[in-house]
Structures are given as C-alpha cells and as structure tokens.
Design a protein around this motif. Structure first.
Motif, mmCIF file in Angstrom:
data_model
loop_
_atom_site.group_PDB
_atom_site.id
_atom_site.type_symbol
_atom_site.label_atom_id
_atom_site.label_comp_id
_atom_site.label_asym_id
_atom_site.label_seq_id
_atom_site.Cartn_x
_atom_site.Cartn_y
_atom_site.Cartn_z
ATOM 1 N N ASP A 1 82.570 59.004 6.463
ATOM 2 C CA ASP A 1 82.596 57.884 7.403
ATOM 3 C C ASP A 1 82.820 58.397 8.826
ATOM 4 O O ASP A 1 82.177 57.931 9.770
ATOM 5 C CB ASP A 1 83.688 56.890 7.002
ATOM 6 N N PRO B 1 78.239 49.259 3.445
ATOM 7 C CA PRO B 1 78.218 48.169 4.433
ATOM 8 C C PRO B 1 76.823 47.748 4.919
ATOM 9 O O PRO B 1 76.645 46.613 5.328
ATOM 10 C CB PRO B 1 79.031 48.723 5.605
ATOM 11 N N ASP B 2 75.859 48.644 4.871
ATOM 12 C CA ASP B 2 74.539 48.326 5.429
ATOM 13 C C ASP B 2 73.451 48.822 4.478
ATOM 14 O O ASP B 2 72.907 49.894 4.648
ATOM 15 C CB ASP B 2 74.395 48.986 6.812
ATOM 16 N N LEU B 3 73.132 48.012 3.475
ATOM 17 C CA LEU B 3 72.162 48.415 2.461
ATOM 18 C C LEU B 3 70.761 47.900 2.789
ATOM 19 O O LEU B 3 70.260 46.961 2.182
ATOM 20 C CB LEU B 3 72.587 47.907 1.081
ATOM 21 N N LEU B 4 70.127 48.515 3.740
ATOM 22 C CA LEU B 4 68.764 48.153 4.112
ATOM 23 C C LEU B 4 67.870 49.375 4.047
ATOM 24 O O LEU B 4 68.264 50.461 4.458
ATOM 25 C CB LEU B 4 68.723 47.571 5.529
ATOM 26 N N ARG C 1 68.714 53.285 3.116
ATOM 27 C CA ARG C 1 70.122 53.316 2.696
ATOM 28 C C ARG C 1 70.310 52.714 1.304
ATOM 29 O O ARG C 1 71.167 53.166 0.552
ATOM 30 C CB ARG C 1 70.998 52.596 3.717
#
Length: 162
Positions: free
Chosen positions: A25, A112-115, A118
């Motif tokens: 992170d 947090p950002d599954l687009l 990713r």
C-alpha cells in the motif's frame, strides 16, 4: 522432530498478510507499480502441492500396512527419507502460510478499486492464495502421514519403565 503447529502457521499467515499489505500500500501510494502477478505462480504452487503429496504417498502406504506385515515388505521405508519428507511437510505448511499472506496482501491492496486490469490481478491473487493454502494443507496432511505409530501398545516405550 516436532511438527508444524496450526497456531504458528496461522500467525505466519496473518503477520505476512499485514506486512505485505502495509508495504505494498505504501509502495503503490507513492506512485510505483505493484509487482506482477503471473498465472505461472499459480501453476508453480499446484506443482508444489502435487510434489508434496507424491512425497508423502509412500509414507501413507507404509502406515496403512499392518504392523505384522511391515517387516515383510519388499522395500521398507528408509528412515532418512521419512525424516526428510516430514521436514519438507513442515516447510510446506509454514511456507504455504507465508505465500498465502503475500497474495492476500496483494489482494487487499487491489480491493478498493476493482476496475479493468486490477480485477484480473485481484482474481489472480485470490487463486494464487488458494494455491498457497492448498500447499499449507498438503504440508499438514503429509506431516500426519509421516507419524510413526507405536509398535505395540502393551510394551513400555521407555526402557527405564521395564
């Protein structure tokens, strides 16, 4: 030799997950690219699980043989091979937990950002984590197969007890 302990294995998995998550992170938060997650890692873990099981199968077969028949077995188990298999099983249990933490930590960073890409990386991390869990479980199973039952329950185990 003492076998791998479940509590220690869980601790290794939790600590490695936390450390990996914090480090990745921080790393990605500074604008760096996360390490790659190749599918070959999953294949490698599957191969390790299969090798672990294959190494333990002779121990399982020997253990399932009746004690009276063990002496007549054509090729008895070499004690050194049995000891090495037990050590390999312990290493697989602990190593699988460490690798599990690595992939779970990567999955937590991606969560947090599954687009787009990713999402694919997240799925790869979860599948690799499942492979690492399978390696750890295989280590515990083979470790159990390597336990030698007592020769005779009626005989004392310690010569001083006779």
């Amino acid at each position: 030799m003492k076998g791998a302990k479940l509590g220690t294995t869980l601790l290794i998995g939790v600590v490695s997950t936390a450390v990996c998550w914090v480090l990745l992170d921080t790393w990605t938060g500074q604008g760096h690219q996360a390490p790659p997650l190749p599918w070959t890692a999953v294949a490698g873990l599957v191969v390790l699980v299969l090798v672990m099981i294959a190494a333990g199968l002779p121990m399982r077969r020997w253990q399932r043989t009746a004690p009276a028949e063990r002496s007549g077995v054509r090729r008895p188990i070499d004690p050194l091979v049995a000891a090495r298999t037990a050590v390999l099983a312990k290493a697989a249990a602990y190593g699988g937990a460490l690798i599990l933490g690595w992939y779970l930590g990567q999955g937590l960073v991606l969560l947090p950002d599954l687009l787009g890409d990713r999402l694919t990386r997240f799925v790869t991390a979860l599948v690799a984590a499942a492979g690492a869990l399978a390696l750890s479980v295989a280590g515990f199973v083979v470790q159990r197969w390597c336990r030698v039952p007592p020769d005779d329950e009626d005989q004392p185990r310690d010569p001083s007890e006779r």
